[in-house]
Motif scaffolding. Structure first.
Motif, short mmCIF file in Angstrom:
data_model
loop_
_atom_site.label_atom_id
_atom_site.label_comp_id
_atom_site.label_asym_id
_atom_site.label_seq_id
_atom_site.Cartn_x
_atom_site.Cartn_y
_atom_site.Cartn_z
N SER A 22 0.70 -0.98 0.11
CA SER A 22 0.12 -0.16 0.11
C SER A 22 0.83 1.17 0.09
N VAL A 23 0.69 2.15 -1.03
CA VAL A 23 1.69 3.32 -1.16
C VAL A 23 0.62 4.56 -1.38
N ARG A 24 1.21 5.82 -0.84
CA ARG A 24 0.53 6.92 -1.34
C ARG A 24 0.84 7.50 -2.37
N LEU A 25 -0.45 7.85 -3.48
CA LEU A 25 -0.02 8.27 -4.60
C LEU A 25 0.12 9.80 -4.57
N SER A 26 -0.84 10.25 -3.91
CA SER A 26 -0.97 11.74 -3.95
C SER A 26 -1.60 12.18 -2.65
N PRO A 27 -1.93 13.54 -2.28
CA PRO A 27 -2.49 13.77 -0.83
C PRO A 27 -3.82 13.24 -0.70
N SER A 28 -4.57 12.84 -1.83
CA SER A 28 -5.70 12.34 -1.71
C SER A 28 -6.17 11.06 -2.36
N TYR A 29 -4.96 10.09 -2.64
CA TYR A 29 -4.98 8.87 -3.20
C TYR A 29 -4.26 7.64 -2.50
N GLN A 30 -4.40 6.74 -2.11
CA GLN A 30 -3.98 5.75 -1.45
C GLN A 30 -3.92 4.46 -2.55
N ARG A 31 -2.74 3.59 -3.06
CA ARG A 31 -2.90 2.69 -4.01
C ARG A 31 -2.65 1.42 -3.23
N VAL A 32 -3.58 0.32 -3.21
CA VAL A 32 -3.27 -0.86 -2.78
C VAL A 32 -3.21 -1.91 -3.75
N THR A 33 -2.11 -2.47 -3.88
CA THR A 33 -2.08 -3.49 -4.84
C THR A 33 -2.20 -5.06 -4.09
N PRO A 97 -2.11 -9.64 -15.10
CA PRO A 97 -2.29 -11.07 -14.67
C PRO A 97 -1.25 -12.13 -14.47
N GLU A 98 -0.23 -11.62 -15.26
CA GLU A 98 0.99 -12.50 -15.42
C GLU A 98 1.62 -12.48 -14.03
N ALA A 99 1.31 -11.46 -13.12
CA ALA A 99 2.00 -11.45 -11.85
C ALA A 99 0.82 -11.79 -10.73
N ALA A 100 -0.29 -11.85 -11.43
CA ALA A 100 -1.72 -12.12 -10.54
C ALA A 100 -1.79 -10.91 -9.32
N GLU A 101 -1.48 -9.89 -10.02
CA GLU A 101 -1.45 -8.48 -9.18
C GLU A 101 -2.59 -7.70 -9.73
N LEU A 102 -3.25 -6.67 -8.69
CA LEU A 102 -4.36 -6.06 -9.38
C LEU A 102 -4.10 -4.64 -8.26
N ASP A 103 -4.12 -3.36 -8.88
CA ASP A 103 -4.14 -2.19 -8.05
C ASP A 103 -5.58 -1.56 -7.91
N ILE A 104 -5.79 -1.12 -6.82
CA ILE A 104 -6.91 -0.30 -6.27
C ILE A 104 -6.49 1.00 -5.68
N ASP A 105 -7.13 1.97 -6.42
CA ASP A 105 -6.76 3.36 -5.87
C ASP A 105 -7.99 3.64 -5.25
N VAL A 106 -7.46 4.35 -3.91
CA VAL A 106 -8.69 4.64 -3.10
C VAL A 106 -8.63 6.14 -2.53
N VAL A 107 -9.69 6.73 -2.56
CA VAL A 107 -9.64 8.11 -2.47
C VAL A 107 -9.84 8.38 -0.92
N LEU A 108 -8.86 9.33 -0.30
CA LEU A 108 -8.84 9.68 1.07
C LEU A 108 -9.62 10.94 1.46
N HIS A 109 -10.59 10.71 1.94
CA HIS A 109 -11.57 11.87 2.30
C HIS A 109 -11.38 11.94 3.90
N TRP A 110 -11.04 13.51 4.14
CA TRP A 110 -10.71 13.83 5.45
C TRP A 110 -12.07 14.57 6.13
N HIS A 111 -12.30 14.41 7.18
CA HIS A 111 -13.46 15.33 7.88
C HIS A 111 -12.90 15.84 9.07
N ASP A 112 -12.70 16.93 9.36
CA ASP A 112 -12.10 17.58 10.72
C ASP A 112 -10.96 16.92 11.01
#
Length: 265
Positions: A22-33, A97-112
């Motif tokens: 899991s890595v931070r792509l930008s202030p509002s996105y986290q990528r989970v592989t 598919p050759e590595a059996a991997e898939l990426d998911i980009d998740v939005v990080l919403h902040w509240h207070d």
């Protein structure tokens, strides 16, 4: 109206996998592989290929619903509430598919100052080995064969799908893409055909999600053979559709979906 999207698989498949990193792509996105042997058989179709993501209930092993063709919801509800997995819709951000991997980009919403949303909290703290489930749901992007220019409009929640569309379009495709994000730090390099014009719309403090996109869409000179794909905050998707219909674009040339609703103050 059809009960199921035209490009949804007739026999959707459930997959299990584990967090790889899991890595931070930008202030509002986290990528989970995620990774797992079953993902070598994921029939990735590119564009906005999406899936239902299942996360284990707190303190529980991952339990997944049983499939009966395209039906899964009744089985999901039969899982005891304490054991029922969280379910959310996400787009494939990348698939190998050759590595059996898939990426998911998740939005990080902040509240207070607090990170909101079950998946955002999971993504930001995801550790290798944690289990997940996926239910393949196919594509929504479905332009008529006689389409000319492509109009794409989204906020941060629909960005992974729109970026997937831009990357999958043929090199001779033309279009306009309006990409609204929470801040300038979320702007990134994009793979797209030379004839696709991209406009990034970073919000500033006090601006409402979708506000910038709707203003940009209102200025578009609509053509009869355009195909529009409008996703994100509910008012963005429905408002952009309303503008295009008023400009003369027929309903069959518009795909739209509201993924969330901004809080009304």
């Amino acid at each position: 109206m059809a009960r199921y999207p035209r490009l949804m698989p007739d026999q959707p498949r459930l997959f299990t996998a584990e967090v790889q990193r899991s890595v931070r792509l930008s202030p509002s996105y986290q990528r989970v592989t995620i990774r797992g042997p079953e993902l070598s058989g994921f029939d990735w179709r590119g564009f906005d290929h999406w899936f239902r993501l299942f996360l284990p209930a707190p303190g529980m092993a991952l339990r997944l619903p049983k499939l009966a063709g395209r039906s899964w919801w009744p089985s999901y509800l039969l899982i005891p509430e304490a054991e029922r997995p969280h379910c959310s819709n996400y787009t494939v951000a990348g698939c190998r598919p050759e590595a059996a991997e898939l990426d998911i980009d998740v939005v990080l919403h902040w509240h207070d100052g607090e990170l909101g949303g079950r998946v955002a909290r999971w993504a930001s703290a995801a550790e290798p080995g944690q289990p997940v489930g996926l239910l393949d749901q196919g594509r929504m992007f479905d332009p008529p064969q006689d389409s000319g220019r492509v109009l794409l409009a989204t906020d941060e929640t629909g960005l992974p799908g729109v970026l997937g569309i831009l990357a999958a379009l043929p090199q001779d495709a033309t279009g306009l893409a309006f990409l609204e994000v929470p801040e300038a730090g979320d702007v990134r390099e994009v793979e797209a055909p030379p004839g696709a014009s991209l406009t990034w719309l970073p919000r500033t403090e006090g601006q409402t999600p979708g506000e910038l996109t709707l203003a940009a869409m209102d200025a578009v000179d609509v053509r009869p053979d355009d195909y529009a794909y409008l996703v994100g905050e509910s008012a963005l998707a429905t408002g952009a559709r309303r503008l295009l219909r008023k400009a003369g674009l027929t309903a069959g040339r518009i795909t739209f979906s509201g993924f969330w609703k901004a809080a009304v103050h």
